[in-house]
Design a protein around this motif. Structure first.
Motif: not given
Length: 205
Positions: A53-69, A42-51
């Motif tokens: 905001x969820x908006x920051x996570x999606x700015x750098x990684x719009x999806x899990x495909x972006x993130x895990x690539x 879950x993207x929310x879990x990744x954002x929380x673990x990284x400390x």
């Protein structure tokens, strides 16, 4: 299944603080991805673990495909750092095989994460996931450096591309439970000898 959100490319960090946030996100994704398959991350879990905001996570990684690539790209960077001068008398194709076997052992030590990374990078489209280009170019340059080619020909690049595709297939077979580590090592070494034999700096070329 992971989806690419709106086909939007990732934002690039500019400041040291932004680079630090991006690195924290990737470390958090790797930790969570080592325990949960891609569809359960879950993207929310990744954002929380990284400390962040969820908006920051999606700015750098719009999806899990972006993130895990991107997680895969970070692994590939570490592969490049592992390149060492081969032992005297080691054939160039065997030096490449040694590197890929070592990388395979590292990846297969985290099978859940490696499955997610391979799935994401294979699903990603180059137009919207810039890290695919980074992965391809870094692996190509790493293998060409290991085999001792500074100025590759078109054929050299083609042979290395085919070798990488073969390596991905061997890794996937192991992750699917279809091949043992002994099978993987044998397949990698054979592929390196067969595909790198016609390279431009091979004896007799």
């Amino acid at each position: 299944m992971a989806r690419i959100a709106a086909g939007r490319p990732s934002a690039e960090p500019n400041s040291p603080e932004q680079h630090d946030r991006r690195r924290r996100i990737l470390r958090a994704a790797a930790r969570i991805g080592a325990e949960k398959p891609l569809e359960r991350v879950q993207m929310h879990d990744v954002a929380k673990e990284a400390g962040v905001a969820i908006g920051t996570l999606y700015r750098y990684f719009p999806s899990k495909v972006h993130l895990f690539t991107a997680v895969m790209a970070a692994q590939v960077d570490r592969l490049r750092e592992q390149v060492r001068e081969p032992a005297p008398g080691t054939a160039p194709e065997d030096a490449v095989a040694d590197l890929l076997v070592q990388a395979s052992r590292s990846l297969l030590a985290e099978p859940v994460l490696s499955t997610s990374m391979l799935h994401a990078s294979n699903t990603a489209h180059v137009a919207t996931v810039a890290d695919t280009v980074h992965i391809d170019s870094t692996i190509r340059e790493t293998l060409l450096t290991t085999v001792g080619i500074d100025n590759p020909t078109v054929q050299d690049v083609t042979l290395v591309r085919l070798l990488v595709q073969c390596w991905y297939g061997v890794l996937q077979s192991s992750l699917n439970g279809r091949a043992s580590m002994a099978d993987i090592e044998g397949d990698i070494r054979l592929a390196c000898r067969l595909l790198l034999a016609p390279r431009s700096n091979a004896p007799g070329e």
